[in-house]
Design a protein around this motif. Structure first.
Motif, PDB file in Angstrom:
ATOM      1  N   PHE A 112       5.214  -5.378  -6.696  1.00 45.66           N
ATOM      2  CA  PHE A 112       4.719  -4.040  -6.367  1.00 45.66           C
ATOM      3  C   PHE A 112       5.855  -3.021  -6.377  1.00 45.66           C
ATOM      4  O   PHE A 112       5.675  -1.880  -6.826  1.00 45.66           O
ATOM      5  N   GLN A 113       7.010  -3.407  -5.886  1.00 47.99           N
ATOM      6  CA  GLN A 113       8.155  -2.506  -5.913  1.00 47.99           C
ATOM      7  C   GLN A 113       8.559  -2.198  -7.352  1.00 47.99           C
ATOM      8  O   GLN A 113       8.930  -1.062  -7.682  1.00 47.99           O
ATOM      9  N   MET A 114       8.515  -3.186  -8.214  1.00 48.51           N
ATOM     10  CA  MET A 114       8.843  -2.964  -9.620  1.00 48.51           C
ATOM     11  C   MET A 114       7.877  -1.975 -10.260  1.00 48.51           C
ATOM     12  O   MET A 114       8.267  -1.051 -10.979  1.00 48.51           O
ATOM     13  N   SER A 159       1.271   7.221  -6.610  1.00 47.68           N
ATOM     14  CA  SER A 159      -0.076   7.472  -7.137  1.00 47.68           C
ATOM     15  C   SER A 159      -0.781   8.648  -6.487  1.00 47.68           C
ATOM     16  O   SER A 159      -1.935   8.932  -6.807  1.00 47.68           O
ATOM     17  N   TYR A 160      -0.099   9.354  -5.588  1.00 52.96           N
ATOM     18  CA  TYR A 160      -0.802  10.396  -4.822  1.00 52.96           C
ATOM     19  C   TYR A 160      -1.301  11.529  -5.710  1.00 52.96           C
ATOM     20  O   TYR A 160      -2.367  12.106  -5.468  1.00 52.96           O
ATOM     21  N   GLN A 161      -0.577  11.884  -6.768  1.00 49.01           N
ATOM     22  CA  GLN A 161      -1.013  12.974  -7.636  1.00 49.01           C
ATOM     23  C   GLN A 161      -2.292  12.601  -8.388  1.00 49.01           C
ATOM     24  O   GLN A 161      -3.235  13.388  -8.468  1.00 49.01           O
ATOM     25  N   ARG A 187       0.829  -1.204   0.000  1.00 51.52           N
ATOM     26  CA  ARG A 187       0.000   0.000   0.000  1.00 51.52           C
ATOM     27  C   ARG A 187       0.866   1.258   0.000  1.00 51.52           C
ATOM     28  O   ARG A 187       0.638   2.209  -0.742  1.00 51.52           O
ATOM     29  N   LEU A 188       1.905   1.267   0.827  1.00 45.61           N
ATOM     30  CA  LEU A 188       2.744   2.452   0.942  1.00 45.61           C
ATOM     31  C   LEU A 188       3.539   2.724  -0.329  1.00 45.61           C
ATOM     32  O   LEU A 188       3.663   3.879  -0.756  1.00 45.61           O
ATOM     33  N   VAL A 189       4.096   1.685  -0.942  1.00 42.93           N
ATOM     34  CA  VAL A 189       4.867   1.915  -2.165  1.00 42.93           C
ATOM     35  C   VAL A 189       3.952   2.387  -3.284  1.00 42.93           C
ATOM     36  O   VAL A 189       4.336   3.220  -4.121  1.00 42.93           O
ATOM     37  N   ASN A 235       4.898   5.226 -11.658  1.00 46.09           N
ATOM     38  CA  ASN A 235       3.743   4.322 -11.712  1.00 46.09           C
ATOM     39  C   ASN A 235       3.763   3.570 -13.038  1.00 46.09           C
ATOM     40  O   ASN A 235       3.126   3.973 -14.014  1.00 46.09           O
ATOM     41  N   LEU A 236       4.520   2.468 -13.082  1.00 46.12           N
ATOM     42  CA  LEU A 236       4.625   1.678 -14.311  1.00 46.12           C
ATOM     43  C   LEU A 236       3.345   0.905 -14.606  1.00 46.12           C
ATOM     44  O   LEU A 236       3.063   0.599 -15.766  1.00 46.12           O
ATOM     45  N   TYR A 237       2.578   0.606 -13.578  1.00 47.67           N
ATOM     46  CA  TYR A 237       1.377  -0.208 -13.802  1.00 47.67           C
ATOM     47  C   TYR A 237       0.365   0.532 -14.673  1.00 47.67           C
ATOM     48  O   TYR A 237      -0.342  -0.085 -15.476  1.00 47.67           O
ATOM     49  N   ASP A 238       0.283   1.846 -14.524  1.00 51.04           N
ATOM     50  CA  ASP A 238      -0.669   2.619 -15.316  1.00 51.04           C
ATOM     51  C   ASP A 238      -0.101   3.069 -16.655  1.00 51.04           C
ATOM     52  O   ASP A 238      -0.801   3.695 -17.450  1.00 51.04           O
ATOM     53  N   SER A 239       1.163   2.745 -16.909  1.00 51.66           N
ATOM     54  CA  SER A 239       1.762   3.124 -18.194  1.00 51.66           C
ATOM     55  C   SER A 239       1.256   2.201 -19.302  1.00 51.66           C
ATOM     56  O   SER A 239       0.837   1.072 -19.047  1.00 51.66           O
TER      57      SER A 239
END
Length: 845
Positions: free
Chosen positions: A744-746, A674-676, A667-669, A752-756
Motif C-alpha cells: 500500500f505504501q508503494m 486519492s482525496y482529489q 486507509r490513511l495512506v 496514486n500508482l494503483y490507478d496509473s
C-alpha cells in the motif's frame, strides 16, 4: 533449464557459498588485500641476507596481481583505475625495483602511470582526501629515488607541485609528535610517507607502538617502523600478519571481525538470499547482540568514533530487523557530541558510506524514538549535500563507485515503500559497491562483494523466482478471464498489478500458494469496490450485500452474480486447500465473515455518498479501515503460514492490534493520494473530512494532519511487527502484515500508482520478465578513463618542476606575483598559506 534442475543448481551453489563464506574459515580470506601495504612489506630486506626480501609471499603477490591495464589497487565497477591506484602502483613498482624482479611488470606499471596519472589526478583534484595528499608525493619521491623514470607530464607536475604544497600545509598545522589527533589519524601513522625533515626518532616511534607491536594497526607504517628501529615487537607483528594473510595483507590489521561479518550478512540479505542462510545469519547476529550490549568505553579520537558509529548503526539495523530489542542510543550517541557532528559536517563527502549506514538505521523508527528522527534528518541533510551533482561526480573516489546511485535511491524512496524483490535485483546489479572502511592509503573491502559464485547464486535465485512468478501470473490471468472479472466493462482491470505487488513485496517460499490466494482476493476487491463506487445501482448493491451476508446468491443477476459467484468459488476452494482438514469448516466460516464485513463497509460508504451524510473523522475511519480491505487480503492467507493462530484473530471486531494498525494505516495512506479523485466523485475522505471540520485550515494542512497520524501509526505498527520479545504472534504472520503495508505504501506514498496505466510497467518487467544483469567488466577489458567535464585551458607559462621533488618546496608570493624558482606563475586566487610566505596554488589546467 526446468524448475527442478534450476532448484538443484541453486542448492548446489548454496552449499558452495556456505563452505566458502560461513564455514568458520579465516575471516581474512574475505578481505581484499591492499596493494600499497603489501608492497611495503615486500620492501623489507631479510636481516640474514639483505639481498633478499624477508616476505617473499608479498613480492609474489605483487608479481601475480597486477591489473592487465598495468596498475595495482582499487578500480571502479567498470575496471577504471581510481586515485587509490596511483600510490599503490608506485609502491609496488618500488618493491619490484628494489629486488630487481618483474621487469615486464615494471614496464607495464610505468606505462600506466605515465599515460593515466594526469587524467586521474585532474578528475579527483578538487576532492583529494587527506591520506592522498600525504602519501602520493612520498611515493613519487621514493620511486624517483629508486631510479624509476616516471616521465611526469607537464599537467601532472603542476598538480603534484600543488599537492606538495598542500602536504606542507598539513605538516605545518599538525604535530607529528602528538600521541593522537582528535579528528584524523596522527601523522606518525603515515611514518613511511613522511618527509625526512619530519621523521620521528626511534624513541617517538617506540612510544607510539601498540601492544601488538603495530604502529596504529597500519602494516605499511609498521613496516617502516621496523626498518627504522629493528624492533622485535614490530617484527613479530609483521610475521604474524603475513602468516595470517599469506596472499596479500589488508590495509588494517587486525580488522574488526565482527564488523566484517555484519557487512557480509547485510550483503547476503540485500541480494535476496536470506532464505538460504537463515541459520548462519542468526548465529552471527546472536553473537553480535551479545557483544553489542556490553560495549567497551568509547574512544576519544573523533576519527575512531566515526568508525565505531558505522559499525553500531549497521548492527542496530540488522538486529532490529531480525527482531532484537535495542535502544537507539546504541548508535545515536553521536548526536550529543558537538565535535563529532562538526567533523561529520566538514567531511561529509568522505564519510558518505557512514552517513548512508546511519540513515538506513534511523529509517526503522518506533513510537517516541525522537533521536532516530534527529539522526535521520542529520544524515539525510549531509547525504544530499555530499551527492549533489555540483559537488560530486561518480568517477571520483570521494564517493565509492555505485554508492551515489544507491544513496539517491535510498533518499528518494523510503524503505517502507520499496518492494523486496526489486530491491534484491538492484543490489545484484549494483553489487560492485562495498562500503567497508578506508585504510590509510586504500579501501579494504570484502571479497564476497565480488564473489562470482555468490552473485551467480543471487542471479539464479532471482531468475528462478521470476519463472515461478511468470507462470503464476498467467494462471491468475486465466482465472480472472474465466471468472468474468477481467471483462466487467467498468472500473479498473488490475490483474497484473495485483500479482506484481504480492509477488514482489516478500520472499514467500517458492512453492507457496499464498501469492495466488492474495492476488485473487485483490483482483476481486478491486472489481467489487469499483462496482460499489461507480457502476451498481443502490438496489443492486443492497441485493449483493444481503446475498453476501446470507452467503446465497440465487437471485442475483449480471455483475452482482459474477462478483458473488467468484467470491464463493474463491472462498470455498481456498478453505478446501487448508492443510488441517478438521479445521476446514471453521476456516470457511472465518473467511466468509471477513468478506461479509468488507461488503458491509462498501455498502455503508455508498449510502453515505448517495445521502450526502458526512460522518465524523472517527466514524469514517472505523468504516474506512475495513473498506480498504487490507485485512481481507492478509488474514485468510495467514492461516497457511502458521497453525498457532487462535480463532479470535480472525473474528471481525476482535482483531489484534497489528491487524487494526495495518487496516488504519493502509486507509490513511490511500486517502493522502486519492482525496482529489474521491472529492470529484462525491465521496468522503479523511483529508476532506478534516478540512470540513477545520475551516481555518487549507488542503495542505489537512494532508499534513493525515500524514502525521499515518506516521505515528506506522511506527507503532513496525514495533509490533519487528520486536520478537513483546509478541506471541509467529514472525511469518507479522511479516505478512508488513508486506501488505509495504504494498500500500508503494502504491500510494507519493502518488496514486494503483490507478496509473503505465507507471509500473517497467518495474513489472524487471520483477517478472527481464533477468537481472550482473555482468562485470573483466579486468582485461578496462573502460577508458573519462575526460574532465570541461577541457582545461593550456597554461601559457609553465614552470618546469625539478625531477626530484624537495619536500620543503615553497611557492613565494611577492608584490602580487606568485614566484617559483625565480619565475612567475600564471595563477589566480591563491587559496591558502603554507608556512611563512608560501602560497598553496590551485593549478590552472
Amino acid at each position: 533449464m526446468n524448475m527442478k534442475s534450476s532448484l538443484s543448481s541453486i542448492l548446489s551453489l548454496v552449499a558452495e557459498v556456505k563452505k566458502g563464506m560461513f564455514s568458520n574459515q579465516d575471516i581474512y580470506t574475505l578481505i581484499t588485500p591492499s596493494a600499497y601495504d603489501t608492497a611495503w612489506l615486500a620492501m623489507i630486506p631479510d636481516p640474514t641476507n639483505s639481498t633478499q626480501p624477508m616476505f617473499n609471499s608479498c613480492l609474489d603477490w605483487i608479481l601475480n596481481n597486477q591489473n592487465e591495464a598495468g596498475f595495482w589497487g582499487e578500480s571502479h565497477a567498470e575496471g577504471r583505475p581510481t586515485i587509490d591506484t596511483l600510490p599503490a602502483t608506485l609502491a609496488c613498482l618500488v618493491a619490484l625495483k628494489t629486488w630487481n624482479v618483474g621487469e615486464g611488470n615494471i614496464g607495464k606499471g610505468l606505462e600506466f602511470f605515465q599515460s593515466k596519472a594526469e587524467i586521474i589526478l585532474k578528475l579527483a583534484y578538487h576532492h583529494l582526501p587527506r591520506w592522498f595528499v600525504i602519501v602520493f608525493p612520498a611515493m613519487v619521491e621514493l620511486a624517483q629515488a629508486t631510479g624509476l623514470d616516471l616521465a611526469l607530464t607537464q599537467g601532472s607536475e603542476i598538480v603534484l607541485a600543488d599537492v606538495l604544497c598542500k602536504r606542507q600545509q598539513l605538516l605545518d598545522m599538525e604535530n607529528v609528535e602528538a600521541d593522537s589527533h582528535q579528528y584524523y589519524p596522527p601523522l606518525i601513522s603515515y611514518l613511511e610517507s613522511l618527509p625526512s625533515a619530519y621523521h620521528a626518532d626511534q624513541q617517538k616511534i617506540l612510544k607510539n607502538l601498540g601492544g601488538d607491536g603495530s604502529l596504529f594497526q597500519s602494516p605499511s607504517a609498521t613496516a617502516s617502523a621496523y626498518i627504522a628501529t629493528g624492533n622485535l615487537k614490530c617484527l613479530n607483528y609483521l610475521k604474524s600478519l603475513v602468516q595470517r594473510c599469506p596472499t596479500g595483507v589488508p590495509a588494517v590489521y587486525p580488522v574488526d571481525e565482527e564488523f566484517t561479518k555484519l557487512l557480509m550478512v547485510d550483503h547476503v540479505q540485500r541480494l535476496g538470499l536470506s532464505e538460504h542462510f537463515n541459520e548462519e545469519i542468526e548465529h552471527i547476529l546472536k553473537q553480535v547482540d551479545g557483544n553489542f550490549r556490553y560495549q567497551d568505553s568509547q574512544p576519544t579520537e573523533t576519527f575512531l568514533l566515526v568508525k565505531k558509529l558505522s559499525k553500531a548503526a549497521l548492527a542496530f539495523r540488522l538486529l532490529r530487523m531480525q527482531g532484537y530489542d535495542l535502544n537507539p542510543r546504541c548508535f545515536c550517541w553521536f548526536l550529543q557530541d558537538i565535535n563529532m557532528l562538526d567533523y561529520m559536517e566538514q567531511n561529509c563527502e568522505h564519510l558518505t558510506s557512514v552517513l548512508y549506514t546511519v540513515y538506513r538505521a534511523a529509517d526503522i523508527a518506533f513510537t517516541g524514538e525522537y533521536e532516530l528522527e534527529e539522526a535521520r534528518s542529520f544524515s539525510k541533510k549531509l547525504l544530499e549535500k555530499a551527492t549533489s551533482a555540483v559537488r560530486i561526480r561518480d568517477d571520483n573516489l570521494v564517493i565509492f563507485p555505485g554508492l551515489q546511485k544507491v544513496i539517491k535511491h535510498e533518499l528518494t524512496l523510503p524503505w517502507i515503500t520499496r518492494l523486496d524483490h526489486l530491491e534484491h535485483r538492484m543490489w545484484i546489479e549494483e553489487n560492485k559497491f562495498s562500503p567497508l572502511w578506508l585504510g590509510k592509503a586504500s579501501f579494504y573491502r570484502l571479497s564476497c562483494f565480488n564473489n562470482e559464485k555468490l552473485i551467480q547464486l543471487a542471479s539464479e535465485n532471482y531468475k528462478f523466482r521470476q519463472s515461478i512468478y511468470a507462470k503464476e501470473l498467467e494462471e491468475l490471468k486465466r482465472w480472472s478471464t474465466e471468472s468474468g472479472l477481467a471483462d466487467m466493462g467498468f472500473g479498473r482491470e488490475k490483474t497484473t498489478y495485483c500479482y506484481f505487488a504480492i509477488s514482489a513485496c516478500c520472499c514467500l517460499p517458492h512453492d507457496s500458494i499464498i501469492r495466488l490466494i492474495v492476488a485473487k482476493a485483490a483482483v476481486l476487491i478491486t472489481v467489487a469496490d469499483d462496482f460499489y463506487d461507480m457502476e451498481g445501482s443502490i438496489t443492486e448493491l443492497e441485493a449483493l450485500t444481503e446475498a453476501v451476508q446470507r452467503w446465497d446468491g440465487k437471485n442475483l443477476r449480471g455483475h452482482s452474480k459474477t462478483i458473488f459467484d467468484t467470491l464463493d468459488d474463491l472462498v470455498t476452494k481456498t478453505a478446501a486447500t487448508y492443510h488441517l482438514q478438521q479445521e476446514q469448516t471453521k476456516f470457511l466460516k472465518e473467511f466468509r465473515d471477513i468478506w461479509r464485513e468488507t461488503f458491509l463497509s462498501w455498502m455503508t460508504e455508498r449510502t453515505w455518498s448517495d445521502t450526502g451524510y458526512l460522518p465524523s473523522m472517527e466514524e469514517y475511519l472505523e468504516t474506512g479501515m475495513v473498506s480498504i480491505a487490507a485485512h481481507t487480503l492478509v488474514l485468510p492467507a495467514s492461516r497457511f503460514l502458521s497453525q498457532k493462530l487462535p480463532v479470535e484473530e480472525f473474528k471481525p471486531g476482535k482483531y489484534r492490534d497489528i491487524t487494526k494498525l495495518l487496516m488504519a494505516s493502509t486507509r490513511l495512506v490511500n486517502d493522502t493520494q486519492s482525496y482529489q479523485k474521491e472529492q470529484a466523485d462525491g465521496k468522503m475522505n479523511m483529508v476532506t473530512l478534516h478540512l470540513n471540520e477545520n475551516p481555518e485550515a487549507d488542503i495542505d494542512d489537512s494532508v499534513a494532519y493525515v500524514k502525521h497520524i499515518l506516521d505515528e501509526k506506522t511506527k507503532e505498527f513496525l514495533q509490533i511487527v519487528l520486536e520478537d520479545s513483546s509478541s506471541d504472534m509467529p514472525k511469518s504472520f507479522r511479516h505478512l502484515h508488513l508486506s501488505c503495508m509495504k504494498v500500500f505504501q508503494m502504491f500510494f506514498n507519493s502518488t496514486n500508482l494503483y490507478d496509473s496505466k503505465e507507471d509500473l510497467i517497467d518495474n513489472i518487467k524487471k520483477a517478472i520478465h527481464i533477468p537481472p544483469d550482473y555482468t562485470q567488466t573483466p579486468d582485461h577489458r578496462v573502460k577508458p578513463l573519462p575526460m574532465p567535464s570541461s577541457a582545461p585551458p593550456e597554461k601559457k607559462n609553465v614552470v618546469k618542476i625539478a625531477a626530484r621533488f624537495d619536500p620543503n618546496i615553497k611557492v613565494k608570493y611577492r608584490g602580487g606575483k606568485a614566484m617559483f624558482m625565480g619565475q612567475q606563475l600564471l595563477i589566480k586566487n591563491p587559496i591558502s598559506v603554507c608556512g611563512s610566505g608560501a602560497v598553496c596554488v590551485p593549478p590552472r589546467f
